[in-house]
Design a protein around this motif. Structure first.
Motif, PDB file in Angstrom:
ATOM      1  N   MET A 292       0.925  -1.161   0.043  1.00 37.87           N
ATOM      2  CA  MET A 292       0.140   0.007   0.245  1.00 37.87           C
ATOM      3  C   MET A 292       0.834   1.163  -0.028  1.00 37.87           C
ATOM      4  SD  MET A 292      -3.056  -1.018   2.704  1.00 37.87           S
ATOM      5  CE  MET A 292      -3.820   0.566   2.228  1.00 37.87           C
ATOM      6  N   LYS A 293       0.047   2.253  -0.217  1.00 35.18           N
ATOM      7  CA  LYS A 293       0.950   3.691  -0.460  1.00 35.18           C
ATOM      8  C   LYS A 293       0.227   4.497   0.592  1.00 35.18           C
ATOM      9  CE  LYS A 293       2.437   3.462  -5.102  1.00 35.18           C
ATOM     10  NZ  LYS A 293       2.424   4.086  -6.400  1.00 35.18           N
ATOM     11  N   PRO A 294       0.986   5.685   1.237  1.00 31.44           N
ATOM     12  CA  PRO A 294       0.344   6.488   2.364  1.00 31.44           C
ATOM     13  C   PRO A 294      -0.501   7.470   1.633  1.00 31.44           C
ATOM     14  CG  PRO A 294       2.772   7.120   1.796  1.00 31.44           C
ATOM     15  CD  PRO A 294       2.359   5.744   1.318  1.00 31.44           C
ATOM     16  N   ALA A 295      -1.456   7.982   2.448  1.00 27.77           N
ATOM     17  CA  ALA A 295      -2.262   9.108   1.878  1.00 27.77           C
ATOM     18  C   ALA A 295      -1.225  10.394   1.886  1.00 27.77           C
ATOM     19  CB  ALA A 295      -3.177   9.199   3.006  1.00 27.77           C
ATOM     20  N   SER A 296      -1.515  11.378   0.952  1.00 30.69           N
ATOM     21  CA  SER A 296      -0.786  12.582   0.701  1.00 30.69           C
ATOM     22  C   SER A 296      -0.460  13.390   2.171  1.00 30.69           C
ATOM     23  CB  SER A 296      -1.470  13.253  -0.431  1.00 30.69           C
ATOM     24  OG  SER A 296      -2.795  13.713   0.228  1.00 30.69           O
ATOM     25  N   PHE A 297       0.525  13.789   2.043  1.00 30.24           N
ATOM     26  CA  PHE A 297       1.042  14.562   3.378  1.00 30.24           C
ATOM     27  C   PHE A 297       1.943  15.607   2.981  1.00 30.24           C
ATOM     28  CE2 PHE A 297       3.669  10.767   3.243  1.00 30.24           C
ATOM     29  CZ  PHE A 297       4.921  11.368   3.441  1.00 30.24           C
ATOM     30  N   GLY A 298       2.079  16.774   3.810  1.00 24.58           N
ATOM     31  CA  GLY A 298       2.985  17.763   3.610  1.00 24.58           C
ATOM     32  C   GLY A 298       4.344  17.159   4.383  1.00 24.58           C
ATOM     33  N   TYR A 299       5.279  17.661   3.935  1.00 22.69           N
ATOM     34  CA  TYR A 299       6.662  17.384   4.546  1.00 22.69           C
ATOM     35  C   TYR A 299       7.506  18.614   4.967  1.00 22.69           C
ATOM     36  CZ  TYR A 299      11.167  15.513   4.904  1.00 22.69           C
ATOM     37  OH  TYR A 299      12.765  15.045   5.121  1.00 22.69           O
ATOM     38  N   VAL A 300       8.032  18.515   6.159  1.00 20.07           N
ATOM     39  CA  VAL A 300       8.823  19.713   6.721  1.00 20.07           C
ATOM     40  C   VAL A 300      10.014  19.096   7.142  1.00 20.07           C
ATOM     41  CG1 VAL A 300       9.176  21.547   8.281  1.00 20.07           C
ATOM     42  CG2 VAL A 300       6.986  21.205   7.224  1.00 20.07           C
ATOM     43  N   ARG A 301      11.390  19.200   6.810  1.00 19.38           N
ATOM     44  CA  ARG A 301      12.447  19.021   6.985  1.00 19.38           C
ATOM     45  C   ARG A 301      13.251  20.165   8.057  1.00 19.38           C
ATOM     46  NH1 ARG A 301      17.409  17.739   3.383  1.00 19.38           N
ATOM     47  NH2 ARG A 301      17.745  19.866   3.479  1.00 19.38           N
ATOM     48  N   ALA A 302      12.898  19.858   9.249  1.00 21.43           N
ATOM     49  CA  ALA A 302      13.376  20.987  10.246  1.00 21.43           C
ATOM     50  C   ALA A 302      14.745  21.277  10.578  1.00 21.43           C
ATOM     51  CB  ALA A 302      12.520  20.807  11.660  1.00 21.43           C
ATOM     52  N   ASP A 303      15.314  22.415  10.462  1.00 21.33           N
ATOM     53  CA  ASP A 303      16.851  22.764  10.553  1.00 21.33           C
ATOM     54  C   ASP A 303      16.980  23.044  12.045  1.00 21.33           C
ATOM     55  OD1 ASP A 303      17.667  22.232   7.971  1.00 21.33           O
ATOM     56  OD2 ASP A 303      16.705  24.000   7.265  1.00 21.33           O
ATOM     57  N   SER A 304      15.841  23.331  12.910  1.00 17.34           N
ATOM     58  CA  SER A 304      16.200  23.743  14.290  1.00 17.34           C
ATOM     59  C   SER A 304      14.929  23.253  15.215  1.00 17.34           C
ATOM     60  CB  SER A 304      16.291  25.335  14.348  1.00 17.34           C
ATOM     61  OG  SER A 304      14.794  25.740  14.003  1.00 17.34           O
ATOM     62  N   LEU A 305      15.230  23.149  16.442  1.00 19.77           N
ATOM     63  CA  LEU A 305      13.992  22.782  17.403  1.00 19.77           C
ATOM     64  C   LEU A 305      12.854  23.795  17.271  1.00 19.77           C
ATOM     65  CD1 LEU A 305      13.187  20.820  19.509  1.00 19.77           C
ATOM     66  CD2 LEU A 305      14.489  21.843  21.032  1.00 19.77           C
ATOM     67  N   ASP A 306      13.285  25.003  17.250  1.00 23.32           N
ATOM     68  CA  ASP A 306      12.133  26.048  17.238  1.00 23.32           C
ATOM     69  C   ASP A 306      11.455  25.891  15.930  1.00 23.32           C
ATOM     70  OD1 ASP A 306      12.851  27.078  19.475  1.00 23.32           O
ATOM     71  OD2 ASP A 306      14.208  28.699  18.564  1.00 23.32           O
ATOM     72  N   GLU A 307      11.897  25.404  14.767  1.00 24.12           N
ATOM     73  CA  GLU A 307      11.056  25.334  13.600  1.00 24.12           C
ATOM     74  C   GLU A 307      10.395  24.051  13.686  1.00 24.12           C
ATOM     75  OE1 GLU A 307      11.543  24.423   8.767  1.00 24.12           O
ATOM     76  OE2 GLU A 307      13.337  24.520  10.027  1.00 24.12           O
ATOM     77  N   ALA A 308      10.680  23.150  14.338  1.00 23.56           N
ATOM     78  CA  ALA A 308       9.960  21.926  14.605  1.00 23.56           C
ATOM     79  C   ALA A 308       8.710  22.027  15.337  1.00 23.56           C
ATOM     80  CB  ALA A 308      10.772  20.629  15.061  1.00 23.56           C
ATOM     81  N   LEU A 309       8.963  22.720  16.621  1.00 27.88           N
ATOM     82  CA  LEU A 309       8.063  22.916  17.601  1.00 27.88           C
ATOM     83  C   LEU A 309       7.140  24.213  17.026  1.00 27.88           C
ATOM     84  CD1 LEU A 309      10.202  23.250  20.604  1.00 27.88           C
ATOM     85  CD2 LEU A 309       8.659  21.344  19.936  1.00 27.88           C
ATOM     86  N   GLY A 310       7.404  25.064  16.110  1.00 27.43           N
ATOM     87  CA  GLY A 310       6.554  25.969  15.415  1.00 27.43           C
ATOM     88  C   GLY A 310       5.467  25.304  14.545  1.00 27.43           C
ATOM     89  N   VAL A 311       5.929  24.556  13.835  1.00 27.56           N
ATOM     90  CA  VAL A 311       5.231  23.820  12.980  1.00 27.56           C
ATOM     91  C   VAL A 311       4.057  22.776  13.738  1.00 27.56           C
ATOM     92  CG1 VAL A 311       5.046  21.826  11.030  1.00 27.56           C
ATOM     93  CG2 VAL A 311       6.754  23.519  11.014  1.00 27.56           C
ATOM     94  N   LEU A 312       4.599  22.027  14.647  1.00 28.08           N
ATOM     95  CA  LEU A 312       3.892  21.180  15.469  1.00 28.08           C
ATOM     96  C   LEU A 312       2.897  21.980  16.371  1.00 28.08           C
ATOM     97  CD1 LEU A 312       3.566  18.181  16.511  1.00 28.08           C
ATOM     98  CD2 LEU A 312       5.190  18.600  18.331  1.00 28.08           C
TER      99      LEU A 312
END
Length: 274
Positions: free
Chosen positions: A1-21
């Motif tokens: 099977m294949k996954p459903a479509s999704f957006g992808y963010v490659r975080a370069d910093s913890l702040d960026e990851a936490l902001g998206v989350l």
């Protein structure tokens, strides 16, 4: 099977990851090693709108001893922890259990914190965290908290992590003279455990944690017991775990494993201490 479509963010910093989350909440999922998560995506058991890849965030690569605990960042792979110099002295229980965690190939990609986040009741690392009374360090954009392992795992693949939080690290108390031992029964080496036992024996008594039976890893503390007293305690513990029949084993077989493997693991831990 294949996954459903999704957006992808490659975080370069913890702040960026936490902001998206923080913005996406329940619609976002954090990707680290992906050894369990990618399978869930492909089977569409998980359908996030956004995936946040954290493996290039330098702040999450910490693997260091702080006073009386070893802190393992969210980006630390299982193979890196297993290869850590002196692990058998610092965290002997984890050193004993990690070779049973999947296979060489999966350990080279899978992360320690990813296994904790997945919260499979048969997995070795959550069992060790509960046995050692470790902690999970949770981080959101505007807050952080430290949760005891016994309180973090709330059910089968369920945790106390909020939607806007991610695991920043986990911490394991370092060894302090206690004897430790780990044993598990699985269909094949590297498969999820039918029953796994982690034991610690110290001056204060016995601590036994069992995985693969209840919806979470469960630990019990006893004074130094021997003979029929230990048998009685193990028998009561086996029934308290409320084992169920499934395709892998019967409840009766799991209870018997708790009694037998539990005793042999405790005895091995006692010998290691001596």
């Amino acid at each position: 099977m294949k996954p459903a479509s999704f957006g992808y963010v490659r975080a370069d910093s913890l702040d960026e990851a936490l902001g998206v989350l923080g913005n996406e909440g329940a619609e976002a999922r954090v990707l680290a090693g992906g050894q369990s998560f990618m399978a869930m995506l492909n089977m569409r058991l998980a359908r996030p709108r956004v995936i946040i890849d954290i493996m290039r965030v330098p702040a999450l690569a910490e693997l260091a001893q702080r006073k009386d605990e070893l802190v393992v960042g969210a980006g630390v792979r299982q193979a890196r922890l297993l290869a850590m110099p002196g692990l058998e002295r610092t965290l002997p229980l984890v050193a004993q259990a990690l070779p049973f965690t999947g296979h060489v190939q999966t350990r080279s990609r899978g992360t320690v914190c990813g296994s904790i986040a997945h919260a499979d009741p048969s997995a070795e690392l959550p069992l060790c965290l509960v046995a050692l009374k470790g902690h999970v360090h949770l981080r959101a954009a505007k807050s952080r908290r430290k949760v005891a392992a016994a309180e973090f795992f709330t059910g089968m693949m369920a945790t106390a992590k909020a939607d806007d939080e991610m695991i920043e690290a986990v911490s394991f108390p370092v060894a302090n003279g206690e004897g430790t031992a780990f044993r598990e029964i699985a269909r094949r080496h590297g498969d999820f455990a039918i029953v796994a036992c982690a034991a610690l024996v110290s001056d204060h008594g016995i601590r036994l944690a069992v995985g693969g039976v209840a919806d979470t890893a469960v630990a019990r503390d006893w004074p130094h017991l021997e003979g029929t007293a230990l048998d009685d305690a193990l028998n009561a513990f086996a029934y308290e775990l409320d084992a169920r029949d499934d395709v892998h084993a019967s409840a009766r077989y799991r209870r018997e494993l708790v009694r037998r493997i539990g005793r042999s693991t405790i005895e091995e831990a006692a010998r290691c201490r001596a």
